[in-house]
Scaffold this active site. Structure first.
Site, PDB file in Angstrom:
ATOM      1  N   HIS A 251       0.733  -1.349  -0.064  1.00  0.00           N
ATOM      2  CA  HIS A 251      -0.021  -0.137  -0.106  1.00  0.00           C
ATOM      3  C   HIS A 251       0.876   1.151  -0.115  1.00  0.00           C
ATOM      4  O   HIS A 251       0.606   2.254  -0.840  1.00  0.00           O
ATOM      5  CB  HIS A 251      -0.855  -0.106   1.356  1.00  0.00           C
ATOM      6  CG  HIS A 251      -1.885   1.170   1.266  1.00  0.00           C
ATOM      7  ND1 HIS A 251      -1.992   1.673   2.588  1.00  0.00           N
ATOM      8  CD2 HIS A 251      -2.496   1.789   0.446  1.00  0.00           C
ATOM      9  CE1 HIS A 251      -2.839   2.750   2.350  1.00  0.00           C
ATOM     10  NE2 HIS A 251      -3.246   2.702   1.151  1.00  0.00           N
TER      11      HIS A 251
ATOM     12  N   GLU B 260       2.143   1.978  -3.488  1.00  0.00           N
ATOM     13  CA  GLU B 260       1.078   2.526  -4.224  1.00  0.00           C
ATOM     14  C   GLU B 260       1.056   3.967  -4.036  1.00  0.00           C
ATOM     15  O   GLU B 260       1.110   4.745  -4.814  1.00  0.00           O
ATOM     16  CB  GLU B 260      -0.174   1.716  -3.837  1.00  0.00           C
ATOM     17  CG  GLU B 260      -1.437   2.628  -4.488  1.00  0.00           C
ATOM     18  CD  GLU B 260      -2.633   2.506  -3.513  1.00  0.00           C
ATOM     19  OE1 GLU B 260      -3.107   3.691  -3.294  1.00  0.00           O
ATOM     20  OE2 GLU B 260      -2.943   1.472  -3.101  1.00  0.00           O
ATOM     21  N   HIS B 261       1.154   4.611  -2.783  1.00  0.00           N
ATOM     22  CA  HIS B 261       1.100   6.105  -2.474  1.00  0.00           C
ATOM     23  C   HIS B 261       2.356   6.610  -3.224  1.00  0.00           C
ATOM     24  O   HIS B 261       2.346   7.792  -3.896  1.00  0.00           O
ATOM     25  CB  HIS B 261       1.156   6.198  -0.869  1.00  0.00           C
ATOM     26  CG  HIS B 261      -0.319   6.145  -0.224  1.00  0.00           C
ATOM     27  ND1 HIS B 261      -0.823   7.331   0.236  1.00  0.00           N
ATOM     28  CD2 HIS B 261      -1.129   5.188  -0.322  1.00  0.00           C
ATOM     29  CE1 HIS B 261      -1.864   7.005   0.678  1.00  0.00           C
ATOM     30  NE2 HIS B 261      -2.206   5.818   0.456  1.00  0.00           N
TER      31      HIS B 261
ATOM     32  N   GLU C  66      -4.432   7.689   6.898  1.00  0.00           N
ATOM     33  CA  GLU C  66      -5.281   6.829   6.464  1.00  0.00           C
ATOM     34  C   GLU C  66      -5.904   5.695   7.435  1.00  0.00           C
ATOM     35  O   GLU C  66      -7.042   5.428   7.413  1.00  0.00           O
ATOM     36  CB  GLU C  66      -5.044   6.218   5.008  1.00  0.00           C
ATOM     37  CG  GLU C  66      -6.083   5.375   4.134  1.00  0.00           C
ATOM     38  CD  GLU C  66      -5.868   4.996   2.821  1.00  0.00           C
ATOM     39  OE1 GLU C  66      -5.957   3.921   2.288  1.00  0.00           O
ATOM     40  OE2 GLU C  66      -4.613   5.540   2.307  1.00  0.00           O
TER      41      GLU C  66
END
Length: 252
Positions: A7, A10-11, A88
């Site tokens: 994740h 991805e960022h 998040e």
């Protein structure tokens, strides 16, 4: 293992690339041309997508392709973006749906791919060597033969195909290992018949954040990725969740 690394990667790909080194240039370009972008990291894949005005499609694709050709994993960007991931995670802590999903992960058998924390946080990411770990993850997984690209546009098919060939042919099939990074150990094998849950059957009572009453029933099923044409789980879902007359739900 670094929980949340996929994740986090991805960022990081949204920030900058060698060709477009100004941070957030991709999102700024899309906003200037009536578009937007997003992405998500699931259990088995990461999905990136965007929309933009037709006349800006090729330029947007050029910027997008650099995610997979030559991204910039700057040390400063890594330090800043892990705080975005942590924010998040903090938001998710107040989501009942996310809390239930993470409970299901924690109940999975040790060693099963589902037993992990996928979002990431400062606690899991802010560690020595995370920059090298990030680059190793990218090098191991972001390869042309493991990707699928779909382009939808107003142009004819030959033009769209030329966009794909011209802009994405440089996506490599392999990456040299980052300097100083140790070789990644192979993941432990999981037998196709291995049960997802460590203890089954089992029941759990959860105190929700909101005022909520919910019954969730989970089954451990064999992999069905190869059955994508018939989509058997969609059929089961319709049988259990259909609301038409005579359905199980209408009877209940």
């Amino acid at each position: 293992d670094v929980p949340g690394l996929a994740h986090f990667c991805e960022h990081m790909l949204f920030l900058a690339s060698v060709k477009y080194p100004v941070e957030q240039d991709y999102d700024a370009f899309l906003k200037r041309h009536g578009g937007f972008s997003n992405a998500f990291t699931a259990d088995s894949h990461t999905n990136f997508y965007f929309e933009v005005l037709p006349e800006s499609l090729r330029e947007a694709l050029d910027r997008f392709a650099q995610f997979f050709i030559a991204p910039l994993f700057s040390v400063g960007g890594v330090a800043r973006e892990m705080h975005a991931v942590d924010s998040e995670h903090a938001k998710n802590l107040q989501s009942d749906a996310w809390r239930l999903w993470q409970l299901g992960r924690s109940l999975a058998a040790a060693g099963h791919p589902h037993n992990h924390f996928g979002t990431g946080s400062l606690q899991t990411l802010n560690r020595t060597g995370v920059h090298s770990e990030l680059m190793r993850w990218y090098g191991d997984h972001y390869l042309s033969h493991t990707m699928t690209l779909a382009i939808v546009g107003a142009e004819d098919l030959d033009t769209l195909q030329s966009y794909a060939a011209d802009l994405f042919s440089a996506v490599p099939r392999s990456h040299p290992p980052p300097s100083g990074a140790a070789a990644a150990p192979p993941p432990p094998p999981v037998a196709p018949s291995a049960s997802l849950f460590a203890t089954a059957p089992a029941a759990f009572l959860v105190r929700p954040v909101r005022s909520l009453e919910l019954l969730r029933i989970m089954w451990s099923l064999p992999p069905v990725e190869s059955e994508y044409r018939s989509r058997p789980l969609r059929l089961v879902s319709r049988l259990l969740g259909g609301e038409s007359a005579g359905s199980l739900r209408s009877a209940l």
